[in-house]
Scaffold this motif. Sequence first.
Motif, short mmCIF file in Angstrom:
data_model
loop_
_atom_site.label_atom_id
_atom_site.label_comp_id
_atom_site.label_asym_id
_atom_site.label_seq_id
_atom_site.Cartn_x
_atom_site.Cartn_y
_atom_site.Cartn_z
N GLU A 157 -7.98 -0.35 -4.47
CA GLU A 157 -7.21 -1.25 -3.96
C GLU A 157 -6.04 -0.50 -3.01
O GLU A 157 -5.88 -1.05 -1.80
N ILE A 158 -5.87 0.74 -3.22
CA ILE A 158 -5.34 1.55 -2.04
C ILE A 158 -6.33 1.75 -0.93
O ILE A 158 -5.75 1.62 0.15
N ARG A 196 -6.28 -1.11 1.62
CA ARG A 196 -5.10 -1.56 2.43
C ARG A 196 -4.75 -0.21 3.06
O ARG A 196 -3.86 -0.44 4.07
N GLN A 240 -0.21 6.55 6.34
CA GLN A 240 0.53 6.18 4.92
C GLN A 240 0.07 7.22 3.88
O GLN A 240 -0.77 8.30 3.84
N VAL A 274 -1.99 7.15 -9.40
CA VAL A 274 -1.72 7.28 -7.92
C VAL A 274 -1.33 5.85 -7.46
O VAL A 274 -1.93 4.87 -7.67
N VAL A 275 -0.25 5.81 -6.64
CA VAL A 275 0.33 4.76 -6.41
C VAL A 275 0.39 4.70 -4.63
O VAL A 275 0.97 5.56 -3.82
N GLY A 276 0.09 3.59 -4.13
CA GLY A 276 0.27 3.34 -2.67
C GLY A 276 -0.80 2.11 -2.31
O GLY A 276 -0.79 1.39 -3.22
N PRO A 277 -0.72 2.12 -0.91
CA PRO A 277 -0.56 3.01 0.24
C PRO A 277 0.92 2.97 0.40
O PRO A 277 1.41 1.70 0.78
N LEU A 278 1.70 3.89 0.41
CA LEU A 278 3.35 3.87 0.64
C LEU A 278 3.57 4.38 2.23
O LEU A 278 2.58 5.00 2.69
N GLY A 279 4.77 4.05 2.65
CA GLY A 279 5.24 4.13 3.80
C GLY A 279 4.62 3.35 5.03
O GLY A 279 3.78 2.44 4.68
#
Lengths: 494, 286
Positions: free
Chosen positions: B23-24, B27, B32, B85-90
């Motif tokens: 999923e990361i 996206r 990011q 593992v969390v994201g994509p952030l930023g």
Amino acid sequence: MPERIEGLPELTKKERMKIARHAMPEQTPEARVENFAEVALGYTAATAMEEAQRCLQCEKPLCVAGCPVEIDIPAFIDLIRQGDFKGAVAKIKETNTLPAICGRVCPQEDQCEVVCVLEKKFTPVAIGRLERFVADVERDAGTTEMPHCAAPSGHKVAIIGCGPAGLACAADLAKLGHQVTIFEALHKTGGVLVYGIPEFRLPKAIVDFEVENLKRMGVEIRTGYVVGKTATVEELFHEQGYDAVFFGTGAGLPSFLGVPGENYIGVVSANEFLTRVNLMKAYDFPNYDTPVRVGKRVAVVGSGNVAMDCLRCAKRLGAEHVICVYRRTRNESPARKEELERAEEEFIDFRWLSAPLEIYGNDDGFVTGMKIQRMELGEPDASGRRRPVPVAGSEYDIEVDTVIVAIGQSPNPLATRATPGLELNRHGCIVVDEATMMSRSLPGVFAGGDIVTGAATVILAMGAGKVAARGIHDWLGKLERGEVTKPPFTSAPA
Amino acid sequence: MHTIHRKELIAPKFWRFVVAAPEIARRHRPGQFVMVLLSDRGERIPLTIAHSDPQAGTITLVVQEVGKTTMSMGELEEGGQILSVVGPLGTPTHIENFGTVVCVGGGAGIAPMLPIAAGMKKAGNRVLSILGGRSEELVILRDEMTAASDEITFTTDDGSFGRKGFVTHALADLIAEKGKPDLVVAIGPAIMMKVVADLTRKHEIPTLCSLNSIMIDGTGMCGCCRVTVGGQTRFVCVDGPEFDAHKVDFDVLLKRLRMFLPEEQEARERYMADHACRALEGVAHA
């Protein structure tokens, strides 16, 4: 402790009124500032039954109306008097899924206990302590029964955020037979119950236990999943096949003071401090990898429940002098009386009528002190509280190694910003219809808790989660009958 | 849990991980990052995404061993798991056809630069890259960055590869020879980005940098990553990680990056002592 023992005889009202409220056994202040274990030790069965005996069993109980989730308080208390602890907890669970948590963190003194008829002449029945007692008896006995869940409805509901609102909403939806997935951004479940409220007020094992029960009811939980980033609400509806989405995303955005020196090292938000300590267990560094440092002198700005948690954590982390800096007086402090009293017992130095003006630091960028302005109370402001006004020429400096800013949180915009068409008010809160908790602009999207009200309490969030569960259930019925459709999301998500 | 599909050493203490995160990967946009947590007792660290493959459902992370957590990552094996593992952030990089874009990457900052350079090239920009490191082996991802660039220059502090000196020397020469580019993107150690910003400010060349502050949640909740940009407090995790390099107060950033130096050193020393013990045990058992 057995779940059923011999009860106490029924006394007359006059006899009941003679019994004094039973104090909560606690760790002594000297002992507890040395550890993170729970401060309150809990009633024994005998004390609980004696306390239950005090309830006058009013015909029109005001306490029930005072409870945001309308627990049948006289009924569960009478079952305690009869020694039927299992029956008592079952009675509570008719409307409240998480009594072990609410018994600990609800502001009973503003809700059920403040309206208790005994409050006027004596002291109210210790409703919260009794609720906690029976929930603990059940958990310790290991006999927690799963509530009955209706046959699968075939509907999928996504819940964003695994805090109090999301947990309460998920439990009620699961009971109604809906397939629920909770999406949680952090790696642990519980939201503010885990990252915010310290172990000594709410042991994390209790939160874990309640979450495990939810999983046993068939609720799926996906941690490390940031709705708005990992997937959008639109994708939850149209690609992942959810029929409704509930926002229980809380108020996670920290406010800062806006005074000079705020980015010196050692100036932290309450969220950062509490997350390090509670979620990441920094008090056990280096056994846990996340560090936290408080130094010898700590100032906490603010005087709400979050500020109390920060003050008391700082003390437990070994700070010698912990100072609460608040611009109004003790009377205006938004903290629960019990939390204030416990902080006062724990040697906290309260500086009422004090406002921070500036934070000082050294050349390496570390905080060294704070300039404080003395205040006095003037005319009432919009909140009805008397407005603090500066006393000219009263500034003074204090030395500190750490400044913790606990002046409030606002809604985190991460998920709402990525949801086009979602109506927000000027504080960034989701605007909902209060009867159903459904968004006024995006049908099928629901919300409850701090994301709707701004920072409030655990029990209000849980109550809102329950109302939303009913609203979602109705919506799913309409969807099934073809009376409504899922939101189309005409504009592209951010 | 995220399975490690591939792990390879691309330079001394530099590991490339290919990790399952469908999923990361789907996206992810250039610029990011993800938050990584290795174990229940671990810390959450931000790592920029060097590449994503939506078809394979994987993301690529480049990790330099600098502290306990990154050294522990170096111990992980292919087929092993990462807890979170969390994201994509930023906020993703704003990519459009600016004209000529100079990508200045230093050390571990070359990894996040890769998708940005590739994205800029794809958008029609002429991409001129300048990569630097202390010595030849520390100038990572040379082939990948060469493929993503129209022209590329390498620098090393010791002169072991490319031209001797810093990336800023090469950038100054590039501006002198070819004129002002339309945009400079600088990613690397904070001090490198500060020096690049000072140079391009003089020439009035718009410059982006990607900041690497200390974070806990990575979603705007704690404010640990805050920096001063144009006199305002901004959160790197949600408002960034990219900012106008001319407005960033690098002095504040440089100081804030040092906030936990003693703790970092303690954790690193304990880790190394622990591993030395285990290595000795291994010898005894052999």
